[in-house]
Scaffold this active site. Structure first.
Site, short mmCIF file in Angstrom:
data_model
loop_
_atom_site.label_atom_id
_atom_site.label_comp_id
_atom_site.label_asym_id
_atom_site.label_seq_id
_atom_site.Cartn_x
_atom_site.Cartn_y
_atom_site.Cartn_z
N GLY A 33 43.72 37.78 32.22
CA GLY A 33 43.52 39.07 32.91
C GLY A 33 44.48 40.05 32.63
O GLY A 33 45.46 39.76 31.77
N ASN A 34 44.11 41.19 33.76
CA ASN A 34 45.48 42.20 33.57
C ASN A 34 45.57 42.58 35.07
O ASN A 34 44.87 42.24 35.90
CB ASN A 34 44.96 43.19 32.67
CG ASN A 34 43.59 43.80 33.25
OD1 ASN A 34 43.63 44.62 34.04
ND2 ASN A 34 42.75 43.54 32.17
N ARG A 35 46.74 43.67 35.16
CA ARG A 35 47.01 44.01 36.24
C ARG A 35 46.22 45.05 37.11
O ARG A 35 46.61 45.65 38.19
CB ARG A 35 48.31 44.25 36.25
CG ARG A 35 49.43 43.24 35.83
CD ARG A 35 50.91 43.78 35.98
NE ARG A 35 51.80 42.71 35.58
CZ ARG A 35 52.27 41.73 36.30
NH1 ARG A 35 51.88 41.45 37.40
NH2 ARG A 35 53.06 40.76 35.84
N SER A 36 45.28 45.60 36.39
CA SER A 36 44.44 46.64 37.03
C SER A 36 43.83 46.22 38.56
O SER A 36 43.21 45.06 38.85
CB SER A 36 43.20 46.93 36.23
OG SER A 36 42.37 47.89 36.97
N ALA A 98 39.53 48.13 33.32
CA ALA A 98 40.62 47.92 32.23
C ALA A 98 39.96 46.72 31.61
O ALA A 98 39.97 45.53 31.99
CB ALA A 98 42.07 47.52 33.05
#
Ligand code: CTP
Ligand code: CA
Length: 236
Positions: A33-36, A98
């Site tokens: 995943g990512n931090r968005s 994102a």
């Protein structure tokens, strides 16, 4: 602006906004995943609804936003399907999500164990696995290609950039706008402590075929949203 009665200049328009990060599963319990946080996309959806639009928000978060139709997605491929379905009948598409550029090549239907099956000699294999990745489709580019020569939908992209030896944040933004072929690009400077999860945002709004650059912020994500919709409305 915040506090004043909104202009109802999106009345009769259907806008589709994607928001948040995607989650690309590795096995039933893990994902890449990512931090968005999704906050900027959610603010765009709320602002559009306040300006009179019918709003479809496609997001990996679970927001409860009055007046907004929420479609929940997890992966880039689910996001792609949801965007193509919604974009078939809309006036504006905003890709604020994102999207993971890559996903694991394979999904393990059972939990990946840290000790793998025994080797032929009976000893346990404790080596670290290698995760192979494959490219996800570029949804924004697909939406631009699908529109072809038609005037609608208006297509807005986002770009999170850092300056580097190849150019400034704005240089990268202009190049990305040309490459993607969307109508508007909202450029964010990212880096340590900037943007992800924050309540304030600083962006530059670029338009294809125009040298104008609208700078907004630091301001709340609500104020940034209205500035983006102002630019979109000017394109109708
Ligand atoms: N985007 C998309 N599909 C992808 C990747 C990105 O639709 N697979 C969209 C994002 O939602 C955003 C825009 O493209 O609106 C720009 O995303 P960004 O990550 O900045 O651009 P990339 O083309 O992926 O380039 P890079 O990450 O290498 O800078
Ligand atoms: Ca990317």
């Amino acid at each position: 602006t915040a506090g004043s009665a909104p202009t109802r200049d999106l009345t009769g328009r259907h806008v589709v906004v994607s928001a948040g990060g995607t989650r690309e599963p590795l096995d039933p319990v893990r994902y890449l995943g990512n931090r968005s946080s999704g906050k900027q996309g959610h603010a765009l959806a709320v602002a559009a609804a306040a300006r009179g639009a019918r709003v479809t928000l496609v997001t990996s978060a679970k927001p409860d936003l009055p007046g907004v139709d929420v479609v929940h997605i997890e992966t880039a491929l689910q996001l792609r399907d949801a965007m193509h379905a919604a974009a078939a009948d809309c006036d504006v598409v905003v890709m604020a999500a994102a999207v993971a550029d890559f996903r694991p090549a394979t999904y393990a239907p059972t939990k990946i164990k840290k000790t793998h099956e025994s080797r032929p000699d009976g000893s346990a294999d404790e080596s670290a696995p290698t995760i192979e990745l494959v490219r996800n489709p570029d949804i924004l580019a697909e939406l631009v290609a699908r529109r072809g020569g038609a005037a609608t939908p208006i297509i807005v992209g986002f770009a999170a950039e850092t300056g580097d030896e190849d150019g400034s944040v704005l240089d990268h933004g202009r190049a990305k706008l040309e490459r993607k072929g969307c109508d508007v690009l909202v450029v964010n400077e990212v880096g340590e402590g900037k943007t992800f999860g924050a309540d304030d945002n600083t962006v530059t709004v670029l338009r294809r075929g125009s040298d104008a650059a609208v700078e907004v912020g630091p301001a709340t994500k609500a104020v940034v949203s209205d500035a983006v919709w102002d630019v979109v409305v000017s394109l109708f």
